[in-house]
Design an enzyme around this catalytic site. Structure first.
Site, short mmCIF file in Angstrom:
data_model
loop_
_atom_site.label_atom_id
_atom_site.label_comp_id
_atom_site.label_asym_id
_atom_site.label_seq_id
_atom_site.Cartn_x
_atom_site.Cartn_y
_atom_site.Cartn_z
N LYS A 1 72.70 6.27 -45.06
CA LYS A 1 73.28 7.25 -45.97
C LYS A 1 74.56 7.88 -45.43
O LYS A 1 75.45 8.24 -46.19
CB LYS A 1 72.26 8.35 -46.28
CG LYS A 1 71.06 7.87 -47.08
CD LYS A 1 71.44 7.52 -48.50
CE LYS A 1 70.23 7.18 -49.36
NZ LYS A 1 70.63 6.69 -50.69
N GLU B 1 72.27 15.62 -54.42
CA GLU B 1 70.88 15.50 -54.81
C GLU B 1 70.20 14.68 -53.73
O GLU B 1 70.84 13.91 -53.03
CB GLU B 1 70.76 14.79 -56.15
CG GLU B 1 70.78 13.25 -56.09
CD GLU B 1 72.09 12.66 -55.60
OE1 GLU B 1 73.13 13.34 -55.71
OE2 GLU B 1 72.08 11.52 -55.08
N SER C 1 67.27 -0.07 -43.53
CA SER C 1 68.18 1.00 -43.95
C SER C 1 67.92 2.34 -43.28
O SER C 1 68.82 3.18 -43.23
CB SER C 1 68.10 1.16 -45.47
OG SER C 1 66.75 1.33 -45.87
#
Lengths: 265, 398
Positions: free
Chosen positions: B92, B114, B380
């Site tokens: 991220k 969010e 990830s």
């Protein structure tokens, strides 16, 4: 001439401004919607915006979102809303009815199917909040073909180019969202409104309605000094949820009447 | 690295994507599009971004040959792209750095985000602290409960976390609320969207920032295996880690496999597999595959991993599915959990439950393949955030 155009023409003749209340279909219950629609007309509504509940109402504030959630608890969908419109029409052939909602329920039904059914239910206009003009050229054209006015929003941030685009695609009226924010936000910038409306008028001959942030007779009267129509949504829904559902009709009437009076004074 | 010229100028990937927002947001998106169009072609912006990725995130992240896991499957060789080793523990941060740099260029002192699992929220709070910006993170109140540690991490980093009580109280509702904040405070606020969804230019912009994952893989696979993998496998919620590793491979012959959350099984209705089991519609500013009922209402989703618990998916994935360039499958909670334990016990890597979905798919595929075949899995994120969920599943409580 469409019902909406007729209504604005006759208002203009008598130098009056249009009062456009908004309620969500199915709130507080599906049985209440048609009686509420008639009550709005009795209290002085010229045009009615009927909200189609959607699970993810991105552009709405907490009040309208709550009303949508209440309607969704009763399982109210687009098909039911069209049924309510049809029932309303059996007793009222004159008051223009505009559906307001989001794209997905319409696309799920199928755009053409929706427009056919809306036309036969007696719907006069449609506002699809998340269809800006560049994403719905085809939809707007199909709506006009079906005799339904595609009504678009304009915002304080709309540039001249956007105003032109919206003026070109839209019909019925233009809906100026008078503040930066979601429905039901607290503040209304009247100087912004009176500055922007002449700019919009320069681009279109369509009537201009103003909504988002109008809460009482005084703010409605002041907005009507420059606009052709005043839209009241969140504040009206607060009246609906303020007490027993059985008395909602009476509350809505007594809230709307002074606003009608102020607009006509 | 531009592999093809999608999206078009207005953000369309074939029939998907676009800008389906209320007029109140149009100008903000226009401003963002213009700013990003300039930044995207500015070598100085690129240099700043690369510098931060190297020195702050710790890139490049390694690729690791999971030999013991491969042996246990008895087929293809499984390689793992270690995005879990990035600063903040997931992919991220690649995107939040890019968007925060853009926010700084645009003179916006406040960022909002969010978050579902909390990883994007943490990555946003991190860059906000790094660049001295005010930060507000919206999070469904269900997720706040599920991910208490990440909530605390965000607060430590100086962000305010706003629990969202509307709708299903998960990621989609947090996204609605963040949009509302943005509409209201657009002049001084930059909305950092965490995935390749939302209105144009977000799907393109987030993909561009995440494409560093696949770009590194192209080089690293050549170094380690002297060739590119037969398939690249990544989990798909909104789809940013998958888009990041797929994008540089689009023009290659490598198979691209996206893994959605099948939850308790596609037949149970309790899942989050919008590509495998949904149909196209409009949500959150773009047209894409959605989980919805017959009335077009968005349905509630289920997955053991909060990060995959989303009823939509990035529009570029919708396009890749229809065009056949990528394939999409779904893996259940149980399968993901089994893969989670495999990777813990046999490779000493604790994966995020999201990433465990991709591992599970790789293990399935490896079994039927030759020993010299190569699969590359995008790991990830790391699994520290999921300790409670996994422990509870095993009947334990801390």
């Amino acid at each position: 001439m469409s019902r909406i155009a007729e209504r604005f023409a006759s208002l203009r003749k008598s130098a009056r401004k249009a009062l456009i209340p908004y309620i969500t279909a199915g709130d507080p219950s599906p049985q209440m919607t048609v009686p509420l629609l008639h009550a709005l007309v009795e209290a002085g509504a010229d045009i009615i915006e009927l909200g189609v509940p959607f699970s993810d109402p991105m552009a709405d504030g907490p009040v309208i979102q709550r009303s949508g959630e209440r309607a969704l608890k009763h399982g109210v969908g687009l098909k039911d809303v069209l049924g309510m419109g049809r029932e309303f029409r059996t007793r009222d052939g004159a008051t223009p009815l505009v559906l307001m909602g989001y794209a997905n329920p319409i696309e799920a039904m199928g755009t053409r199917v929706f427009l056919d059914r809306a036309r036969s239910a007696g719907v006069d206009g449609v506002i699809v909040v998340d269809y800006p003009p560049e994403e719905c050229t085809e939809f707007a054209a199909l709506a006009k073909e079906a005799g339904i006015d595609p009504i678009f929003l304009l915002a304080p941030t709309s540039t001249e180019k956007r105003i032109d685009e919206v003026a070109r695609c839209g019909s019925g009226y233009l809906y100026y969202v008078s503040l930066r924010g979601v429905t039901g936000a607290a503040h209304l910038d009247l100087s912004e409104v009176s500055k922007k409306i002449p700019q919009i008028r320069a681009a279109t001959r369509l009537p201009i309605g103003v909504g988002f942030g109008i809460r009482d007779a005084e703010s409605a009267r002041r907005v009507a000094e420059t606009a052709d129509a005043v839209v009241i949504g969140s504040r009206l829904i607060q009246e609906i949820e303020a007490g027993a559902p059985a008395d909602a009709v009476a509350r809505v009437k007594s809230f709307l009447r002074p606003i009608r009076k102020a607009l006509d004074s | 690295m531009r592999m093809y010229d999608l999206p078009d100028e207005r953000g369309h990937f074939g029939p998907y994507g676009g800008v389906f927002v209320a007029e109140t947001l149009s100008q903000a998106l226009e401003e963002l599009r213009a700013a990003y169009a300039v930044a995207r072609n500015d070598p100085q912006f690129e240099a700043e971004f690369r510098y931060e990725l190297k020195h702050y995130v710790g890139r490049p992240s390694p690729i690791y040959h999971a030999k013991r896991l491969s042996e246990r499957c008895g087929g293809a060789q499984i390689y793992i792209k270690r995005e879990d080793l990035n600063h903040t523990g997931a992919h991220k941060i690649n995107n939040t750095i890019g968007q925060a740099l853009l926010a700084r260029r645009m003179g916006k002192p406040r960022v909002i985000a969010e978050t579902g699992a909390g990883m994007h929220g943490v990555a946003t709070a991190t860059v906000a602290a790094r660049y001295g910006m005010q930060c507000v993170v919206y999070m469904g109140s269900e997720d706040v409960k599920r991910q208490a540690q990440n909530v605390y991490r965000m607060k430590l980093l100086g962000a305010s976390v706003v629990p969202v009580e509307s709708g299903s109280r998960t990621l989609k509702d947090a996204l609605n609320e963040a949009m509302r904040d943005w509409v209201t405070n657009v002049e001084r606020t930059f909305y950092i969207i965490g995935t390749v969804a939302g209105p144009h230019p977000y799907p393109m912009m987030v993909r561009d920032f995440q494409a560093v994952i696949g770009e590194e893989c192209l080089v690293q696979m050549q170094e380690q295996a002297a060739r590119q993998p037969d398939a690249v496998i990544a989990c798909v919620g909104g789809g940013s880690n998958a888009m990041g590793i797929f994008y540089p491979y689009l023009k290659s012959a490598t198979r691209l496999v996206g893994v959605e959350a099948a939850g308790e099984g596609l037949a149970s209705g309790k899942h989050a597999a919008s590509l495998c089991a949904g149909r196209p519609g409009v949500l959150h500013g773009n047209r894409t595959y959605l989980l919805q009922d017959a009335n077009g209402q968005i349905t509630e989703t289920h997955s053991i991993s909060a990060g995959l618990d989303y009823p939509g998916v990035g529009p570029e994935h919708a396009w890749l599915k229809d065009s056949g360039r990528a394939e999409y499958v779904a893996v259940t909670d149980e399968e993901a959990l089994a893969a989670f334990h495999e990777l813990c016990r046999h490779e000493g890597i604790i994966p995020a439950l999201e990433s465990a979905h991709a591992v599970a798919q790789a293990m399935k595929m490896a079994r039927g393949m030759a020993k010299d075949a190569i699969l590359l899995v995008n790991l990830s994120g790391r699994g520290d955030k999921d300790m409670h969920t996994v422990a509870e599943r095993s009947g334990l409580k801390f």
